[in-house]
Design an enzyme around this catalytic site. Sequence first.
Site, PDB file in Angstrom:
ATOM      1  N   HIS A   1      32.265  34.828  -4.703  1.00 53.33           N
ATOM      2  CA  HIS A   1      31.313  34.457  -3.657  1.00 53.33           C
ATOM      3  C   HIS A   1      30.210  35.506  -3.538  1.00 53.33           C
ATOM      4  CE1 HIS A   1      29.914  32.627   0.080  1.00 53.33           C
ATOM      5  NE2 HIS A   1      29.848  33.845   0.592  1.00 53.33           N
TER       6      HIS A   1
ATOM      7  N   LYS B   1      37.940  23.818   6.251  1.00 52.86           N
ATOM      8  CA  LYS B   1      36.541  24.228   6.296  1.00 52.86           C
ATOM      9  C   LYS B   1      35.964  24.254   4.890  1.00 52.86           C
ATOM     10  CE  LYS B   1      32.961  27.316   6.294  1.00 52.86           C
ATOM     11  NZ  LYS B   1      32.360  27.998   5.125  1.00 52.86           N
TER      12      LYS B   1
ATOM     13  N   ASP C   1      25.368  11.648   9.479  1.00 53.80           N
ATOM     14  CA  ASP C   1      25.685  12.468  10.648  1.00 53.80           C
ATOM     15  C   ASP C   1      26.824  13.438  10.313  1.00 53.80           C
ATOM     16  OD1 ASP C   1      26.426  13.514  13.105  1.00 53.80           O
ATOM     17  OD2 ASP C   1      26.183  11.624  14.174  1.00 53.80           O
TER      18      ASP C   1
END
Length: 419
Positions: free
Chosen positions: A373, A259, A275
Amino acid sequence: MSTRIPGFYNLLPEERLSQIAKATNLTDKELEIIKGNKGFSVKEADRMIENVIGYMPIPLGIAVNFKINNKDAFIPMATEEPSVVAAASNAAKYAYDSGGFTTSYSGAIMRGQIQITEVKDPYGALAKVYENKREILQLCNKQDPTLVSLGGGAKNLEVHVIDGPTKKMVVVHLFVDTKDAMGANAVNTMAEAVAPLLEKITNGKVVLRILSNLADQRIVRARATFQDPFNDNKEAMNKFMDAYELAMIDPYRAATHNKGIMNGISSVVLASGNDTRAVEAGAHAYASRLGTYRSLTHWEKGENHSIIGTIELPLAVGLIGGATTSHPVAKLATKIMQVETAEELASNIASVGLAQNFAALRVLASEGIQQGHMRLHARNLALMAGAKDNQIDKVIELAAKQGKFKFDDIKKIVKALSY
């Protein structure tokens, strides 16, 4: 042109855009399009999809420090997630002086599948399809003479007999060279055109006629050497390798590992008007091709405390057709990258995926992912907490001094500044 711009992240958006414009020769009109002042409208959106009521802007950032196949490249990334662009830029810096990223490309071959059921003699039908291979391919290529004139078109086929839960079926795979297009429309048109002929050859009934998004004949590989990312800290290096090894054997870790890779890949795919769902489906299917879902990257220790990374995945992306040519910002994204072929675009995308994975593993092996983060996420939290535009930088500054980036902490800072 050099993508090494010290302090790029400290510049105002207008200053960043000005530097990119000078490096990539953007016109004043193109600058207005990127800034959102001109270009994309509800009218244009209505041409692209159904039932349009508006459109949703996504932040477009530029990753710097990338050198790909001995050519510096600014990388446009469309994403809503903080830290993605910064992580890619920082990772690329570690590879820049050792040559950057080097890639290879297997070609632009896409698969089209034609499923044939109710076949009485499936293995006999398999043989008959191969016997009529030339006629099948010729019929395919009649559907797209322009593609054939450019050197593309249907090149080969395979026939598979597959055991379903209740019956055997014959599945014909067309191999189509789509050149600089993603190729879905070309492949689907060919698959539909040859369906009646295949029914006649096999005495069966065609059901599905569509491309496969597992584009395993369109593989991109990227490699880079990251120079001494841990300042000769062997413990941190070993943690990096341990984190990678878990992703090779444990699908729960591999899912999050990949991911992170797709954070980078999908943002460039989206920016270029390609796409994202097709690329993501192909990547995850490819990660499972050996029977266990695993990492798309490999990492090895190199000389002088360096780490050598490689990535391998299918990338069905193009520069012709769809939003790549109809969306004004997508066209400018590929101009900024200065890519002229699907191979160059795929090479850039794979390189970003490798950089993104390096950045994530490096942080996980040191202070952990959340601290950095959340620091970058603080701007969003400040807005959520009600901070005014002229307060946001002060909120982030105070949060950094306190080392507190939770939403409740941000709310307290905003409240204190409001008195």
